[in-house]
Design a protein around this motif. Structure first.
Motif, PDB file in Angstrom:
ATOM      1  N   VAL A 146      74.324  38.004  45.986  1.00 21.99           N
ATOM      2  CA  VAL A 146      73.320  39.327  46.464  1.00 21.99           C
ATOM      3  C   VAL A 146      73.543  39.381  48.067  1.00 21.99           C
ATOM      4  N   THR A 147      74.196  40.763  48.130  1.00 17.22           N
ATOM      5  CA  THR A 147      74.499  41.001  49.605  1.00 17.22           C
ATOM      6  C   THR A 147      73.778  42.279  49.979  1.00 17.22           C
TER       7      THR A 147
ATOM      8  N   VAL B  52      68.299  31.253  45.008  1.00 15.39           N
ATOM      9  CA  VAL B  52      68.135  29.767  44.988  1.00 15.39           C
ATOM     10  C   VAL B  52      68.514  29.112  46.369  1.00 15.39           C
ATOM     11  N   GLY B  53      69.212  30.094  47.137  1.00 18.95           N
ATOM     12  CA  GLY B  53      69.812  29.745  48.168  1.00 18.95           C
ATOM     13  C   GLY B  53      70.315  30.745  49.255  1.00 18.95           C
ATOM     14  N   PHE B  54      70.752  30.489  50.413  1.00 18.69           N
ATOM     15  CA  PHE B  54      71.163  31.596  51.365  1.00 18.69           C
ATOM     16  C   PHE B  54      72.265  31.082  52.147  1.00 18.69           C
ATOM     17  N   VAL B  55      73.228  31.791  52.199  1.00 14.22           N
ATOM     18  CA  VAL B  55      74.406  31.670  53.187  1.00 14.22           C
ATOM     19  C   VAL B  55      74.602  32.806  54.067  1.00 14.22           C
ATOM     20  N   PHE B  56      74.819  32.262  55.312  1.00 16.16           N
ATOM     21  CA  PHE B  56      74.896  33.158  56.447  1.00 16.16           C
ATOM     22  C   PHE B  56      76.169  33.269  57.026  1.00 16.16           C
TER      23      PHE B  56
ATOM     24  N   VAL C 174      73.664  36.342  50.198  1.00 12.96           N
ATOM     25  CA  VAL C 174      74.707  36.068  51.322  1.00 12.96           C
ATOM     26  C   VAL C 174      74.643  37.103  52.478  1.00 12.96           C
ATOM     27  N   PHE C 175      74.675  36.891  53.569  1.00  7.67           N
ATOM     28  CA  PHE C 175      74.666  37.972  54.735  1.00  7.67           C
ATOM     29  C   PHE C 175      75.770  37.588  55.661  1.00  7.67           C
ATOM     30  N   GLY C 176      76.247  38.798  56.238  1.00  7.50           N
ATOM     31  CA  GLY C 176      77.282  38.976  57.177  1.00  7.50           C
ATOM     32  C   GLY C 176      77.274  40.245  57.615  1.00  7.50           C
TER      33      GLY C 176
ATOM     34  N   VAL D 110      81.754  41.830  55.549  1.00  5.26           N
ATOM     35  CA  VAL D 110      81.559  40.732  55.093  1.00  5.26           C
ATOM     36  C   VAL D 110      80.983  40.910  53.623  1.00  5.26           C
ATOM     37  N   MET D 111      79.868  41.818  53.568  1.00  2.30           N
ATOM     38  CA  MET D 111      79.144  41.903  52.358  1.00  2.30           C
ATOM     39  C   MET D 111      80.140  42.419  51.273  1.00  2.30           C
ATOM     40  N   GLU D 112      81.044  43.140  51.547  1.00  2.00           N
ATOM     41  CA  GLU D 112      81.984  43.992  50.550  1.00  2.00           C
ATOM     42  C   GLU D 112      82.836  42.807  50.332  1.00  2.00           C
ATOM     43  N   ALA D 113      83.327  41.665  51.076  1.00  2.00           N
ATOM     44  CA  ALA D 113      84.021  40.798  50.596  1.00  2.00           C
ATOM     45  C   ALA D 113      83.549  39.738  49.703  1.00  2.00           C
ATOM     46  N   VAL D 114      81.954  39.336  49.885  1.00  2.00           N
ATOM     47  CA  VAL D 114      81.608  38.635  49.001  1.00  2.00           C
ATOM     48  C   VAL D 114      81.420  39.089  47.629  1.00  2.00           C
ATOM     49  N   ASN D 115      80.851  40.382  47.528  1.00  2.00           N
ATOM     50  CA  ASN D 115      80.889  40.946  46.376  1.00  2.00           C
ATOM     51  C   ASN D 115      82.117  41.100  45.718  1.00  2.00           C
TER      52      ASN D 115
END
Length: 198
Positions: free
Chosen positions: A54-55, A114-118, A23-25, A61-66
């Motif tokens: 994985v960020t 297995v996938g990517f989220v932007f 995941v990216f941001g 945004v990285m912190e938010a996902v983690n």
């Protein structure tokens, strides 16, 4: 020393037993920004569905996902990069790696996903998006699902990509390499249906 850095990253990710989603941001969108809230909900939804995240391991945004994945009891990986102006790793990681080189980090983002989220982001996020799409377009990796999350944020880019298609700079099929989505549940549902086995 460099070999040890690389070896640790590969070993750590290869030993994680749940499927991972990269995941990216933006690092600039902190708590209180809509993208932070969206990232948090995404991290939670992925963890609850049995995926790890994985960020880049940094703030925003990285912190938010983690954080979303971590607080949901899931696997939360951060691939932090060593920079002259140190990027501080966020505190919501079950697996925190510190990497010296961008190219090693890029390989790890792709190799075990297995996938990517932007999510909404700037140059760094655009760089990762372009790299992932080129790898899929050129068949250097499987056609993993790619999601651009927050339709309103990404629609301008998609219109420009349509212009590139009209100019024959990319093919019509290249605009099918990603999905525009708004909700974490859309990502989870599609991943369960589309994500190839590791």
């Amino acid at each position: 020393m460099d070999e040890e850095y690389n070896k640790k990253g590969y070993e750590t990710l290869s030993e994680i037993e749940v499927p991972l989603v990269s995941v990216f941001g933006s690092a600039r969108f902190g708590e209180g920004h809509p993208a932070y809230a969206l990232g948090y909900r995404l991290g939670q939804a992925l963890a609850r569905a049995g995926f790890g995240v994985v960020t880049g391991g940094g703030p925003g945004v990285m912190e938010a996902v983690n954080r979303g994945a971590y607080e949901a009891g899931g696997v939360s990986v951060g691939l932090n990069i060593e920079l002259p102006h140190e990027q501080k790793p966020n505190s919501y990681q079950t697996h925190a790696l510190s990497l010296r080189y961008f190219f090693v980090r890029k390989v790890l983002f792709v190799r075990y996903a297995v996938g990517f989220v932007f999510l909404p982001g700037g140059f760094g996020t655009l760089d990762e998006l372009s790299e992932v799409l080129v790898l899929i377009q050129t068949e250097k990796v499987h056609r993993f699902p790619v999601f651009l999350m927050d339709r309103g944020y990404w629609e301008g880019l998609v219109r420009w990509l349509a212009f590139l298609r009209d100019q024959k700079a990319v093919g019509p099929e290249d605009l099918q390499l990603f999905h525009l989505v708004d909700e974490p549940e859309e990502v989870v549902k599609a991943l369960k249906a589309e994500a190839p086995p590791r």
